[in-house]
Design an enzyme around this catalytic site. Structure first.
Site, PDB file in Angstrom:
ATOM      1  N   HIS A 107     -50.516 -42.197 129.694  1.00 54.84           N
ATOM      2  CA  HIS A 107     -51.263 -42.135 130.945  1.00 54.84           C
ATOM      3  C   HIS A 107     -50.241 -42.048 132.077  1.00 54.84           C
ATOM      4  CE1 HIS A 107     -54.607 -43.413 128.500  1.00 54.84           C
ATOM      5  NE2 HIS A 107     -55.406 -43.633 129.526  1.00 54.84           N
ATOM      6  N   GLU A 131     -52.745 -41.214 137.064  1.00 58.97           N
ATOM      7  CA  GLU A 131     -54.184 -41.550 137.184  1.00 58.97           C
ATOM      8  C   GLU A 131     -54.359 -42.155 138.582  1.00 58.97           C
ATOM      9  OE1 GLU A 131     -55.589 -44.609 134.478  1.00 58.97           O
ATOM     10  OE2 GLU A 131     -57.700 -44.224 134.972  1.00 58.97           O
TER      11      GLU A 131
HETATM   12  N1  ADE Z   1     -57.394 -48.312 129.165  1.00 56.58           N
HETATM   13  C1  ADE Z   1     -58.660 -47.922 128.992  1.00 56.58           C
HETATM   14  N2  ADE Z   1     -58.995 -47.017 129.902  1.00 56.58           N
HETATM   15  C2  ADE Z   1     -57.910 -46.807 130.684  1.00 56.58           C
HETATM   16  C3  ADE Z   1     -57.619 -45.978 131.786  1.00 56.58           C
HETATM   17  N3  ADE Z   1     -58.524 -45.143 132.312  1.00 56.58           N
HETATM   18  N4  ADE Z   1     -56.394 -46.043 132.327  1.00 56.58           N
HETATM   19  C4  ADE Z   1     -55.485 -46.867 131.833  1.00 56.58           C
HETATM   20  N5  ADE Z   1     -55.700 -47.670 130.782  1.00 56.58           N
HETATM   21  C5  ADE Z   1     -56.903 -47.635 130.208  1.00 56.58           C
HETATM   22 ZN    ZN Z   2     -57.510 -43.499 129.487  1.00 57.63          ZN
END
Ligand code: ADE
Ligand code: ZN
Length: 349
Positions: free
Chosen positions: A209, A212
């Site tokens: 990730h 975000e």
């Molecule tokens: N764990 C579950 N969903 C998540 C997200 N959108 N971003 C980071 N960690 C997560």
């Molecule tokens: Zn995620």
């Protein structure tokens, strides 16, 4: 152009939702613990004698009003606390996989967060066995190809990630990759550079990730230091033109999750989502559900609501589904077969 190349302009706009729902697709970004519906949380809590601080399913659902990623994660980890036995992990995954099959998801690569469970005394074997058994049954009974990606929790230390990797290695044939999730800001990818290097030596696929809520700098370090093959979310990349060029040139897929972005206030509304801009810039963008039980929709709801809000076209639907197969970690033969099926679906629609 192959003989069966779709004629996108022949597809009327009013049939777009049906097209989105029926087209074959891959899901590359979903957390299996994020598929726990409130009803299943309550059923498992009762089965396991676990108490949860909500009086009813409705009461729990009402708590799903998030202001940012952390406000969601607090509830998400509390929900996962009802999972104790191998059968619990199986039941959770099986419920999601049935839903995936019904939505024409033919391939899914599911994240799991073992540290959420091992911290509560649940054995790694319990977690991996239950999830993997559901994946095997999905192929046999639903015709869905399902694989697992183990995620390290980035709010914990790199040392804890190394320990988790050690605990998981006896089951390495049951997961295909390593990811990085949880609280992004303040926990940049570089914190995990050494453990990702080890995972790379071990031959795992790598994702993280990044971008975000965090800045484009986190996407750069996910690429350059962690050497990820895909970026999960990555929507903040559009703030950095050089990064956009890099992602396009290297064909790095972004696993975008529109309803998640909406519910976690990454975008003020779906109409302002940058999915179309990412496609226009030549990026390998895909659509995914992230945590469908918490964000108000599985795959098809993500597609239908996003297309309705942004005015994306049938051609872009094809591109997104095709990207999902191209960016998957399945075998080249499977990927080609799904891409052919997608093409045939559009041509015959
Ligand atoms: N764990 C579950 N969903 C998540 C997200 N959108 N971003 C980071 N960690 C997560
Ligand atoms: Zn995620």
């Amino acid at each position: 152009m192959t003989p069966h190349a779709p004629n996108f302009s022949a597809i009327p706009a009013e049939r777009l939702p049906e097209l989105l729902r029926t087209m074959p697709k891959a899901e590359l970004h979903m957390h299996i613990e994020g598929s726990l519906e409130p009803e299943l949380i309550f059923a498992l809590a009762q089965r396991n004698g676990v108490s949860i601080p909500y009086a009813s399913v409705e009461d729990l659902r009402k708590a799903y009003a998030f202001t940012n990623l952390q406000s969601f994660l607090d509830i998400y980890y509390a929900g996962a606390s009802v999972l104790l036995k191998e059968q619990d992990f199986y039941d959770m995954a099986w419920a999601y996989l049935q839903r995936a099959a019904a939505e024409n998801v033919v391939r899914t690569e599911m994240f799991f967060d073992p540290q959420t469970h091992t911290a509560r005394g649940v054995a790694m074997e319990t977690v991996v066995s239950g999830l993997h058994r559901a994946c095997v049954d999905a192929q046999a009974q639903l015709g869905v190809s399902a694989a697992l990606i183990l995620c390290f929790l980035r709010h914990l230390s790199e040392e804890e990630a190394f320990a988790t990797l050690e605990q998981a290695l006896p089951y390495r044939d049951k997961f295909i990759g390593i990811g990085l999730d949880s609280s992004e800001v303040g926990h940049p990818p570089e914190k995990f550079a050494r453990v990702f290097a080890r995972c790379r030596e071990l031959g795992f696929h790598l994702v993280a990730h990044a971008g975000e809520e965090g800045p484009p700098a986190y996407v750069w370090t996910a690429l350059d230091l962690l050497k990820v093959e895909r970026v999960d979310h990555g929507v903040q990349s559009s703030k950095d033109a050089a990064l956009m060029r890099r992602l396009a040139a290297d064909r790095i897929a972004l696993t975008v999750c529109p309803l998640s972005n909406l519910k976690l206030c990454v975008f003020p509304d779906l109409a302002q989502h940058n999915l179309g801009a990412l496609l226009d810039a030549g990026l390998v963008a895909t659509v995914n559900s992230d945590d469908p039980a918490y964000f108000g929709g599985y795959m098809n709801e993500n597609f239908v609501q996003t297309f309705a809000a942004t005015g994306l076209t049938a051609q872009q639907a094809f591109q997104l589904a095709d990207n999902s197969f191209v960016a998957s970690f399945a075998t080249a033969a499977d990927k080609q077969a799904w891409r052919d099926r997608l093409q045939a679906h559009f041509a015959g629609f």
